[in-house]
Design a protein around this motif. Structure first.
Motif, mmCIF file in Angstrom:
data_model
loop_
_atom_site.group_PDB
_atom_site.id
_atom_site.type_symbol
_atom_site.label_atom_id
_atom_site.label_comp_id
_atom_site.label_asym_id
_atom_site.label_seq_id
_atom_site.Cartn_x
_atom_site.Cartn_y
_atom_site.Cartn_z
ATOM 1 N N PRO A 71 15.553 10.256 39.499
ATOM 2 C CA PRO A 71 15.071 10.301 37.118
ATOM 3 C C PRO A 71 15.473 11.562 37.289
ATOM 4 O O PRO A 71 15.715 12.298 36.647
ATOM 5 C CB PRO A 71 13.801 9.894 38.479
ATOM 6 C CG PRO A 71 13.998 9.231 39.411
ATOM 7 C CD PRO A 71 14.942 8.911 40.071
ATOM 8 N N ALA A 72 15.602 12.639 38.286
ATOM 9 C CA ALA A 72 15.749 13.931 38.617
ATOM 10 C C ALA A 72 17.424 13.993 37.811
ATOM 11 O O ALA A 72 17.434 15.352 37.344
ATOM 12 C CB ALA A 72 15.514 15.152 39.657
ATOM 13 N N ALA A 73 18.093 13.714 37.881
ATOM 14 C CA ALA A 73 19.667 13.979 38.251
ATOM 15 C C ALA A 73 20.281 13.764 36.712
ATOM 16 O O ALA A 73 19.298 13.240 36.228
ATOM 17 C CB ALA A 73 20.279 12.282 38.862
ATOM 18 N N GLN A 74 20.506 15.031 36.350
ATOM 19 C CA GLN A 74 20.736 14.839 34.336
ATOM 20 C C GLN A 74 22.292 15.017 34.399
ATOM 21 O O GLN A 74 23.085 14.397 32.958
ATOM 22 C CB GLN A 74 20.430 16.289 33.954
ATOM 23 C CG GLN A 74 18.759 16.313 33.731
ATOM 24 C CD GLN A 74 18.426 15.194 33.411
ATOM 25 O OE1 GLN A 74 18.966 14.520 31.897
ATOM 26 N NE2 GLN A 74 16.715 14.844 33.500
ATOM 27 N N ASP A 75 23.450 14.459 35.595
ATOM 28 C CA ASP A 75 24.641 14.123 35.141
ATOM 29 C C ASP A 75 25.191 12.792 35.202
ATOM 30 O O ASP A 75 24.146 11.860 35.218
ATOM 31 C CB ASP A 75 25.265 14.428 36.698
ATOM 32 C CG ASP A 75 25.084 13.992 37.846
ATOM 33 O OD1 ASP A 75 26.131 12.942 38.404
ATOM 34 O OD2 ASP A 75 24.230 13.813 38.342
ATOM 35 N N TYR A 76 26.125 12.504 34.972
ATOM 36 C CA TYR A 76 26.942 11.329 34.511
ATOM 37 C C TYR A 76 26.982 10.576 35.392
ATOM 38 O O TYR A 76 26.198 9.412 35.348
ATOM 39 C CB TYR A 76 28.031 10.833 33.706
ATOM 40 C CG TYR A 76 28.661 10.008 33.470
ATOM 41 C CD1 TYR A 76 28.643 9.243 32.710
ATOM 42 C CD2 TYR A 76 29.606 9.244 34.501
ATOM 43 C CE1 TYR A 76 28.079 7.910 31.914
ATOM 44 C CE2 TYR A 76 30.251 7.574 34.231
ATOM 45 C CZ TYR A 76 30.046 7.369 33.212
ATOM 46 O OH TYR A 76 29.832 5.920 32.475
ATOM 47 N N TRP A 77 27.509 10.907 36.953
ATOM 48 C CA TRP A 77 27.561 9.480 38.084
ATOM 49 C C TRP A 77 26.595 9.513 38.054
ATOM 50 O O TRP A 77 26.092 8.588 38.689
ATOM 51 C CB TRP A 77 28.847 10.776 38.569
ATOM 52 C CG TRP A 77 29.970 10.264 38.635
ATOM 53 C CD1 TRP A 77 30.570 11.127 37.515
ATOM 54 C CD2 TRP A 77 31.071 8.863 37.749
ATOM 55 N NE1 TRP A 77 32.191 10.766 36.917
ATOM 56 C CE2 TRP A 77 31.744 9.048 37.355
ATOM 57 C CE3 TRP A 77 30.273 7.976 38.165
ATOM 58 C CZ2 TRP A 77 32.623 9.115 36.676
ATOM 59 C CZ3 TRP A 77 31.046 7.109 38.091
ATOM 60 C CH2 TRP A 77 33.157 7.426 37.319
ATOM 61 N N ASP A 78 25.687 10.711 39.137
ATOM 62 C CA ASP A 78 23.933 10.080 39.604
ATOM 63 C C ASP A 78 23.217 9.801 38.760
ATOM 64 O O ASP A 78 22.166 9.323 39.518
ATOM 65 C CB ASP A 78 23.567 11.551 40.389
ATOM 66 C CG ASP A 78 24.537 11.617 41.631
ATOM 67 O OD1 ASP A 78 25.365 10.634 42.172
ATOM 68 O OD2 ASP A 78 24.722 12.491 42.177
#
Length: 154
Positions: A29-36
């Motif tokens: 939930p905290a990841a803002q990048d495309y992959w994660d």
């Protein structure tokens, strides 16, 4: 898994023929990048007469769901072509293929364990079912917007 063992997750987020997909949230939930940032935790269940197969976990990426949406919109507009949910994880794959007179063939491949099992379900329906699939995809993408779509190439 017998019918009495199935967990009732309520209304599925997306349904395609015998396949029901429930989204439980983002894997990271905290990841803002495309992959994660775009992996979804899901339960996918495909039922037909006499059989049921379920796979769960972070097996669907929002980029894949976006591709299915675009493909289904194209099928609906032209009644030709193919729409796919092409998952990177080997647990789930869906192909919708337009045929004559507005018929759509559906192939669903699903497995909880890609090393020891393979399950394929085939179905067909007419184009009047496409709007519900499109709305299901839009609903998931509305609740879980695609993060950093320009980051695909990184």
């Amino acid at each position: 898994m017998s019918n009495s063992q199935k967990i009732d997750f309520g209304k599925p987020s997306l349904q395609i023929a015998g396949l029901k997909l429930w989204v439980h949230g983002r894997q990271f939930p905290a990841a803002q990048d495309y992959w994660d940032g775009n992996w979804l935790r899901v339960t996918a269940r495909c039922d037909s007469v006499g059989s049921s197969v379920e796979a769960e976990g972070a097996i669907v990426h929002l980029g894949e769901l976006h591709g299915l949406l675009e493909g289904c919109e194209g099928l609906h507009a032209s009644l030709s072509g193919v729409a796919k949910l092409e998952c990177m994880e080997p647990n789930l794959a869906v192909t919708l293929t337009a045929r004559t007179l507005g018929h759509i063939d559906v192939q669903i491949r699903i497995t909880p364990d890609e090393m020891s099992e393979r399950h394929e379900f085939n179905a067909s329906f007419d184009q009047s079912f496409l709007p519900a699939i499109i709305n299901g995809c839009r609903g998931v993408l509305g609740e879980y917007p695609l993060r950093d779509p320009s980051g695909r190439s990184k």
